[in-house]
Scaffold this motif. Sequence first.
Motif: not given
Length: 656
Positions: A188-214
């Motif tokens: 159900d995550f496809a075609n999400l309607n997210m504000p730009l600020g929320a999208s940037i925040a999630v992207f930064v969280l994923f960079l830290i989270g997955f980047g630390s494991k990688a």
Amino acid sequence: MVEIYLLFVLSAIISMCFYKNPKLAVKAGFGLSAISCFIAMSHFVCNMGVSDSFLLGGNFLYSPNFALNPLGNFFSFVVVFIGFASSIYGMSYANEYIKKANVAVFASLFSVFILSMLLVISANNVFCFIVLWELMTLVSSFLILVNDGKGTLKAVMIYLGIAQIGAFCITCGLLLLSYYANSTEFGDFANLNMPLGASIAVFVLFLIGFGSKAGMWPFHVWLPLAHPAAPSNVSALMSGVMIKVALFTLVKFTLYLPLSPYFGLTILALGAASSLFGVLYALCQHDYKALLAYHSVENIGIILLGLGTGIYGLAQNDAVLAAIGFLAGCYHVVNHAIFKGLLFLCAGSVLHSTHTRDMEVLGGLAKKMPWTAIGMFIGSMAITALPPVNGFVSEWLTYQGMLQGALKDSVVARYAFTFSVVALALTGALAVMCFVKVYSVIFAGTPRDMKIFEHAKESPIGMILGIAILTLACIAFGIGASTVVDYIMQVVNSITPSSFTAKTEFASVVSPMGSFISTPLIAVILCSTMILPFIMLAVMKANKTAPRETDPWACGFKYNQRMQSTAGPFTGDLRKIMQWLFRSEKKVISKDYFSPVEYHNHPKDIWWGLFYEPFINLSKKIADKIGIFQSGYTNVYSFYIIIYLCLMLAVSYFLI
């Protein structure tokens, strides 16, 4: 799909049945793991472009369900392929742990580790994913502890600490996605309607989270500590596979977001920094397993260069750029898994024979360990991107994608892609320098420690067979690039929308820049070049006398093995130039007039001091202050719990 996962469950259970018979546990446990991986390899190759799913029966853990698309099939294949070689290697290698640990538990955890990575790749809802992600972390930490040596516990604690910070960021990011999707199901995550600020925040969280494991810079500090501390076949899985699972999830969840071109450029910049800093720190290591771990940071950066190019292409609606970027990134994922797995298995073979990780005391091992030397040589060629082995093809594709990105109209994109090309070129040159040092110091020359050299011998057949599998794979994935591209394009076309489907000539690798490369032709040319000196000797009828062996000339002095170069001189000038980065700890030990002087020069990771030590010291101070709350009385602790629950109720009342 279900049957594949059950094979690893059975392997883990059967391994534990030999709890009291360690020799049989090694053969049966790792043998069953190898069989399971081989069957899984066949399944994922045959179903590379197929999607599959299943639902776990009942309401257990919020009815977790699992799904695989072509991208998931590709990463699953990478997991089981390296798992196959590592399992065969382990059938002989794990015998040395019979007196150190219970090998039945070792073999069982090994199968569970492979299974946990496969389940993370296929997990299809938030709760299930987080539970399996934590399971993968815990099992890998237990496997590191199997090799209970000096500094192992510290390495595990640092690894778990950074992993928990990463898991917290991942959980926050997924909960934000769930909020905007009004569902915890990934479908159900496809075609999400997210504000730009929320999208940037999630992207930064994923960079830290997955980047630390990688192991992405600057979250890489756990990697050169944990990977060398683990058993060598576990190091091959962690460095070759586990960090790729983190990259898979980074790509998977980033593609759910409304993409911005700056997402791709950010990944590109972090990739360039990771590749450059990784190889610089690798150059100054004397511990060859730590050196390989830093090269994982470097190659994660190279993969990020390709994936960043692909995400930028998607954001810009550029079909060709997206295709070449994802093709380069995915190709280097499998290539790095193969040659880094090979190098760690070869390093384990050297450690098994010499019982030291310090390359300064080694030398001349090619005479005692010829098969390991061949594997290390091919792996060194692959990691330095020398044709015709596999590393060359994926790095060539990465260059092509970044060169095309540098032609874009955006000034920021031009600078970012140009900087990345320069960083990759410099990384390649430094990598060649590093592995010339590694191979020559360990395998070439004369022995530096005769006691170690005399006891050194080739590894058992199981270890050599595991090395041989990955050695042949390095060659096959280079010369057979056309077939590999054919499979990977099925994955690429599933990532990009149908309107983005890119066509590729499979008879050879044809980049969008229009330049042509044929790896079989390069192989023929190189082989012809290597044969040429022997042809010239035959034509000129030279060197007819028997070769005469003698010590090198030592300016009139008696030759001593201490006169040959060690690992230090290879990087002496570089350490002086980059002193601001390495912050080396220098130590000179002089025992007496007649004893040789010992020089020690160990670089420190500057990022540990900048980012991590201040946080750790602050945590220690806070822990000391709040220690007064630890009274030791159960009724006081119950009172704390009641206060906490009341506070949570109050907060929820105002929020809701």
